[in-house]
Design an enzyme around this catalytic site. Structure first.
Site, mmCIF file in Angstrom:
data_model
loop_
_atom_site.group_PDB
_atom_site.id
_atom_site.type_symbol
_atom_site.label_atom_id
_atom_site.label_comp_id
_atom_site.label_asym_id
_atom_site.label_seq_id
_atom_site.Cartn_x
_atom_site.Cartn_y
_atom_site.Cartn_z
ATOM 1 N N HIS A 175 0.841 -1.203 0.000
ATOM 2 C CA HIS A 175 0.000 0.000 0.000
ATOM 3 C C HIS A 175 0.874 1.251 0.000
ATOM 4 O O HIS A 175 1.781 1.391 0.828
ATOM 5 C CB HIS A 175 -0.938 -0.005 1.211
ATOM 6 C CG HIS A 175 -1.984 -1.078 1.104
ATOM 7 N ND1 HIS A 175 -2.275 -1.951 2.115
ATOM 8 C CD2 HIS A 175 -2.800 -1.409 0.066
ATOM 9 C CE1 HIS A 175 -3.225 -2.789 1.712
ATOM 10 N NE2 HIS A 175 -3.564 -2.478 0.473
ATOM 11 N N ALA A 176 0.546 2.154 -0.908
ATOM 12 C CA ALA A 176 1.418 3.284 -1.202
ATOM 13 C C ALA A 176 1.675 4.199 -0.006
ATOM 14 O O ALA A 176 2.795 4.648 0.227
ATOM 15 C CB ALA A 176 0.827 4.082 -2.359
ATOM 16 N N ARG A 177 0.619 4.489 0.771
ATOM 17 C CA ARG A 177 0.761 5.514 1.808
ATOM 18 C C ARG A 177 1.386 5.007 3.094
ATOM 19 O O ARG A 177 1.645 5.790 4.008
ATOM 20 C CB ARG A 177 -0.610 6.119 2.115
ATOM 21 C CG ARG A 177 -1.631 5.129 2.672
ATOM 22 C CD ARG A 177 -3.001 5.798 2.706
ATOM 23 N NE ARG A 177 -4.060 4.880 3.123
ATOM 24 C CZ ARG A 177 -5.349 5.228 3.150
ATOM 25 N NH1 ARG A 177 -5.721 6.447 2.782
ATOM 26 N NH2 ARG A 177 -6.268 4.367 3.528
ATOM 27 N N GLU A 178 1.644 3.711 3.184
ATOM 28 C CA GLU A 178 2.180 3.125 4.416
ATOM 29 C C GLU A 178 3.714 3.198 4.396
ATOM 30 O O GLU A 178 4.414 2.200 4.279
ATOM 31 C CB GLU A 178 1.637 1.692 4.561
ATOM 32 C CG GLU A 178 0.112 1.698 4.686
ATOM 33 C CD GLU A 178 -0.571 0.360 4.434
ATOM 34 O OE1 GLU A 178 0.124 -0.663 4.341
ATOM 35 O OE2 GLU A 178 -1.811 0.341 4.328
ATOM 36 N N ARG A 233 -3.508 4.887 -1.753
ATOM 37 C CA ARG A 233 -3.305 3.523 -1.237
ATOM 38 C C ARG A 233 -3.068 2.491 -2.349
ATOM 39 O O ARG A 233 -2.242 1.599 -2.220
ATOM 40 C CB ARG A 233 -4.552 3.129 -0.430
ATOM 41 C CG ARG A 233 -4.706 1.628 -0.104
ATOM 42 C CD ARG A 233 -5.903 1.440 0.810
ATOM 43 N NE ARG A 233 -6.382 0.079 0.909
ATOM 44 C CZ ARG A 233 -6.087 -0.772 1.904
ATOM 45 N NH1 ARG A 233 -5.279 -0.396 2.864
ATOM 46 N NH2 ARG A 233 -6.619 -1.979 1.941
ATOM 47 N N ASN A 250 -3.763 -5.698 -2.164
ATOM 48 C CA ASN A 250 -4.002 -6.683 -1.109
ATOM 49 C C ASN A 250 -5.444 -7.193 -1.096
ATOM 50 O O ASN A 250 -5.889 -7.777 -0.107
ATOM 51 C CB ASN A 250 -3.628 -6.114 0.263
ATOM 52 C CG ASN A 250 -3.081 -7.174 1.206
ATOM 53 O OD1 ASN A 250 -2.513 -8.177 0.751
ATOM 54 N ND2 ASN A 250 -3.265 -6.981 2.508
ATOM 55 N N ARG A 251 -6.156 -6.948 -2.188
ATOM 56 C CA ARG A 251 -7.463 -7.569 -2.416
ATOM 57 C C ARG A 251 -7.463 -8.269 -3.772
ATOM 58 O O ARG A 251 -8.454 -8.801 -4.193
ATOM 59 C CB ARG A 251 -8.583 -6.505 -2.426
ATOM 60 C CG ARG A 251 -8.747 -5.724 -1.135
ATOM 61 C CD ARG A 251 -9.243 -6.589 0.010
ATOM 62 N NE ARG A 251 -9.457 -5.791 1.226
ATOM 63 C CZ ARG A 251 -8.493 -5.421 2.072
ATOM 64 N NH1 ARG A 251 -7.223 -5.777 1.835
ATOM 65 N NH2 ARG A 251 -8.773 -4.705 3.141
ATOM 66 N N HIS A 303 2.851 -3.909 6.498
ATOM 67 C CA HIS A 303 1.888 -2.812 6.310
ATOM 68 C C HIS A 303 1.949 -1.893 7.525
ATOM 69 O O HIS A 303 2.720 -2.103 8.452
ATOM 70 C CB HIS A 303 0.469 -3.379 6.175
ATOM 71 C CG HIS A 303 0.228 -4.163 4.924
ATOM 72 N ND1 HIS A 303 -0.504 -3.682 3.875
ATOM 73 C CD2 HIS A 303 0.641 -5.396 4.544
ATOM 74 C CE1 HIS A 303 -0.543 -4.576 2.912
ATOM 75 N NE2 HIS A 303 0.138 -5.643 3.282
ATOM 76 N N SER A 304 1.106 -0.864 7.528
ATOM 77 C CA SER A 304 0.860 -0.074 8.727
ATOM 78 C C SER A 304 -0.585 0.415 8.628
ATOM 79 O O SER A 304 -1.156 0.338 7.549
ATOM 80 C CB SER A 304 1.828 1.121 8.814
ATOM 81 O OG SER A 304 1.484 2.128 7.887
ATOM 82 N N TYR A 305 -1.231 0.965 9.629
ATOM 83 C CA TYR A 305 -0.782 1.034 10.989
ATOM 84 C C TYR A 305 -1.776 0.273 11.863
ATOM 85 O O TYR A 305 -2.912 0.076 11.432
ATOM 86 C CB TYR A 305 -0.717 2.511 11.462
ATOM 87 C CG TYR A 305 -2.067 3.226 11.447
ATOM 88 C CD1 TYR A 305 -2.846 3.313 12.604
ATOM 89 C CD2 TYR A 305 -2.571 3.787 10.275
ATOM 90 C CE1 TYR A 305 -4.083 3.953 12.578
ATOM 91 C CE2 TYR A 305 -3.811 4.414 10.248
ATOM 92 C CZ TYR A 305 -4.559 4.489 11.395
ATOM 93 O OH TYR A 305 -5.790 5.109 11.375
ATOM 94 N N TYR A 355 -10.275 -7.430 10.324
ATOM 95 C CA TYR A 355 -11.567 -7.487 9.618
ATOM 96 C C TYR A 355 -11.457 -8.523 8.513
ATOM 97 O O TYR A 355 -10.354 -8.825 8.062
ATOM 98 C CB TYR A 355 -11.961 -6.123 9.029
ATOM 99 C CG TYR A 355 -10.811 -5.305 8.434
ATOM 100 C CD1 TYR A 355 -10.139 -5.719 7.286
ATOM 101 C CD2 TYR A 355 -10.407 -4.099 9.011
ATOM 102 C CE1 TYR A 355 -9.099 -4.962 6.737
ATOM 103 C CE2 TYR A 355 -9.360 -3.341 8.478
ATOM 104 C CZ TYR A 355 -8.724 -3.785 7.338
ATOM 105 O OH TYR A 355 -7.697 -3.050 6.806
ATOM 106 N N GLU A 377 1.211 -5.231 10.746
ATOM 107 C CA GLU A 377 0.719 -3.857 10.713
ATOM 108 C C GLU A 377 1.577 -3.113 11.739
ATOM 109 O O GLU A 377 1.402 -3.280 12.947
ATOM 110 C CB GLU A 377 -0.751 -3.793 11.120
ATOM 111 C CG GLU A 377 -1.717 -4.254 10.027
ATOM 112 C CD GLU A 377 -2.368 -3.089 9.309
ATOM 113 O OE1 GLU A 377 -1.661 -2.395 8.542
ATOM 114 O OE2 GLU A 377 -3.559 -2.864 9.515
HETATM 115 O O1 DDK Z 1 -4.961 -4.967 3.551
HETATM 116 C C1 DDK Z 1 -5.408 -4.549 4.616
HETATM 117 O O2 DDK Z 1 -6.483 -3.944 4.667
HETATM 118 C C2 DDK Z 1 -4.634 -4.734 5.888
HETATM 119 C C3 DDK Z 1 -3.313 -4.085 5.833
HETATM 120 SE SE1 DDK Z 1 -3.437 -2.190 5.429
HETATM 121 C C4 DDK Z 1 -4.357 -6.174 6.193
HETATM 122 C C5 DDK Z 1 -5.582 -7.015 6.277
HETATM 123 C C6 DDK Z 1 -5.298 -8.404 6.834
HETATM 124 C C7 DDK Z 1 -4.489 -9.254 5.975
HETATM 125 C C8 DDK Z 1 -5.158 -9.500 4.663
HETATM 126 N N1 DDK Z 1 -4.962 -10.805 4.197
HETATM 127 ZN ZN ZN Z 2 -1.546 -1.989 3.948
HETATM 128 ZN ZN ZN Z 3 -3.001 -1.123 7.362
#
Ligand code: DDK
Ligand code: ZN
Ligand code: ZN
Length: 416
Positions: A175-178, A233, A250-251, A303-305, A355, A377
Site C-alpha cells: 500500500h502506497a501511503r504506508e 493507497r 491486497n485484495r 503494512h501499517s498502521y 476485519y 501492521e
Molecule cells: O490490507 C489490509 O487492509 C490490511 C493491511 Se493495510 C491487512 C488485512 C489483513 C491481511 C489481509 N490478508
Molecule cells: Zn496496507
Molecule cells: Zn493497514
C-alpha cells in the site's frame, strides 16, 4: 488572466501536489447498529477517506473507525455526530500540518537515508548500489515491470551457495501511503548485510537460507504519494470505462477473491480489481513465488498502521489448519518485539483480529503451501497513523527486526 495562466504553469511544473489544509482525522466509536449505519450513510453523501478500517464495507459495531474528512464537510460531520450521539475524538487537528511535521526538521539530504522516508528515485539508486556492494551476500533480479513501467527488483540475501537453499519472501509497500513499511525493507537489508558475521542468528540464517526482499511492491503508488497525493493507497492502473484509478493489491490475490471485505467498485480504496491478479504488480509477485514454490518456507508482508501480527485466514473466519502453530509463533514474535521498547502488538488470524478481507497476499501464499505466512501492521495505533514521524523509523525498524528474526529462526529450526 495572465496571473491565472502563470499559476497554472507553475502548478504543472510542480506536478500539482494535493494539499490537506483544514482536513481532520477523527476516531469514531460506534456502539449501536444505528451508529454504523450513520457512518455508512455519511460515506455515501460526502467524501470520506477511511484509514481504519480501510473502507466502509468493513465497518462493524464496537470497532473504532478512523476517518479523514476535508474542511468543507466538518460542520456536517459535527451535526451528524451530535444527532446520533456518537462518541468521537480528533486524532489529527490539521492534516497538512501533520504531513509537514512527518519529516524531521533540517535540510533534506540529497542521498538515501535509512532514517528518512526516501523517494522512489532514491530507493532505486540505493537498490543498484546495495546489490553490488557484497556479491557473496546479495544479488538482484527484476521480476517484471509495474503498470507505469518501473522495474520491480527483488534482492536476494544469503550466503552464496551452489545448491538451492530454502527461502523466505519479504515484501514492503503493497500500500502506497504506508511509508514506514517501505522503510522497514531497506532497514532489513542494511541489518542483514551489516550483522552477517557478527550476529550469530543472522549469520546462521543467511548461511542456511535465502531471504528475497521486495523493497517496494506498489512502486507506482508509492511514487504518487511523494509527488501528488500523500494519502493514495492503491496501484495506478487505468481501464477504459472507469475514470477511477487503481486497485487494492491486497485484495487482488487469488484467495477467496472479492468475496468478503473487498469492493467491486473501481472507485473504492479496497477495489479488488477486475480479475484476480489483474494488477501486474500482483501477477509479477505471484508468478515469482509460484516459480519458487518448492523452496519458499515463509512469506512476510509489511503494512501499517495498528500494531498487529496477522496470519491466515482473512477471507474466511475458519481457522487455518496450522492455526495453533501460527499463533504460537506470532505470540513469540510479538513478545520479542515488545522486549525492546514495550510496544504492544496483538496477534491472531486476520478475519477475527482486524476485519474479513479476501484477496490478500498472506492467505494466497498460505494456500499455495507457504505455511509461515504473516502480515505485520506496524506502528502506531492512530496518534499519527500513516504520518508516523521520521524520528520513529529507527525504533520501529529495530523492534520489528526482532519479530522478523524470531519468525525466521523458528522457520529455520523447523526446516528438516
Ligand atoms: O490490507 C489490509 O487492509 C490490511 C493491511 Se493495510 C491487512 C488485512 C489483513 C491481511 C489481509 N490478508
Ligand atoms: Zn496496507
Ligand atoms: Zn493497514
Amino acid at each position: 488572466m495572465k496571473v491565472l495562466l502563470l499559476l497554472g504553469l507553475v502548478a504543472v511544473a510542480l506536478g500539482d501536489i494535493t494539499r490537506f489544509e483544514g482536513e481532520k482525522v477523527f476516531r469514531l466509536k460506534p456502539v449501536l447498529d444505528e451508529h454504523v449505519t450513520v457512518i455508512k450513510d455519511l460515506a455515501k453523501s460526502i467524501e470520506v477517506d477511511f484509514w481504519r478500517p480501510e473502507s466502509p464495507e468493513l465497518l462493524t459495531i464496537d470497532i473504532d473507525v478512523d476517518i479523514r474528512v476535508s474542511a468543507i464537510y466538518l460542520d456536517m460531520l459535527y451535526t451528524i455526530l451530535q444527532q446520533s450521539d456518537m462518541e468521537h475524538e480528533v486524532l489529527i487537528e490539521d492534516l497538512q500540518t501533520a504531513v509537514e511535521a512527518q519529516a524531521d526538521s533540517g535540510p533534506t539530504p540529497r542521498t538515501h537515508s535509512y532514517t528518512k522516508y526516501n523517494s522512489w528515485d532514491k530507493i532505486q539508486s540505493w537498490i543498484a548500489s546495495v546489490s553490488s556492494s557484497n556479491p557473496n551476500l546479495i544479488s538482484r533480479q527484476v521480476i517484471g515491470n509495474t503498470y507505469e513501467g518501473r522495474p520491480m527488483n527483488v534482492l536476494k540475501l544469503g550466503k552464496k551457495s551452489s545448491s538451492t537453499k530454502p527461502a523466505i519472501f519479504l515484501d514492503c509497500g503493497i500500500h502506497a501511503r504506508e511509508w514506514i513499511s517501505t522503510a522497514f525493507c531497506q532497514w532489513f537489508v542494511k541489518e542483514a548485510l551489516s550483522t552477517y558475521g557478527s550476529d550469530s542468528q543472522m549469520t546462521s540464517l543467511l548461511d542456511q537460507m535465502d531471504v528475497f526482499v521486495l523493497p517496494v511492491f506498489n512502486i507506482d503508488g508509492y511514487d504518487y504519494t511523494h509527488k501528488s497525493n500523500r494519502m493514495w493507497r492503491k496501484t495506478r492502473s487505468r481501464r477504459s470505462g472507469s475514470s477511477c484509478i487503481g486497485a487494492d493489491p491486497n485484495r487482488n490475490f487469488d484467495a477467496g477473491w472479492c468475496s468478503l471485505g473487498a469492493s467491486s467498485n473501481p472507485c473504492s480504496d479496497t477495489f479488488c480489481g477486475y480479475t484476480p491478479e489483474s494488477e501486474i504488480e500482483v501477477k509479477n509477485v505471484a508468478e515469482f513465488i509460484r516459480r519458487n514454490k518448492s523452496i519458499m518456507k515463509a512469506y512476510i508482508t509489511i503494512h501499517s498502521y495498528s500494531q498487529l501480527l496477522l496470519f491466515p485466514y482473512s477471507y474466511t473466519y475458519e481457522l487455518a489448519a496450522d492455526h495453533s502453530e501460527l499463533l504460537k509463533v506470532a505470540e513469540g514474535a510479538s513478545a520479542a518485539l515488545r522486549s525492546l521498547y514495550g510496544t504492544r502488538y496483538t496477534s491472531g488470524p486476520g478475519a477475527a483480529t482486524i476485519y474479513p478481507a479476501a484477496g490478500g497476499s498472506d492467505d494466497w501464499a498460505y494456500d499455495l503451501g507457504v505455511k509461515y505466512s504473516y502480515t505485520f501492521e506496524l506502528r502506531d495505533t492512530g496518534r499519527y497513523g500513516f504520518l508516523l514521524p521520521e524520528s520513529q523509523i529507527k525504533p520501529t525498524c529495530e523492534e520489528t527486526m526482532l519479530a522478523v528474526k524470531y519468525i525466521a529462526a523458528y522457520v529455520q529450526k523447523n526446516l528438516y
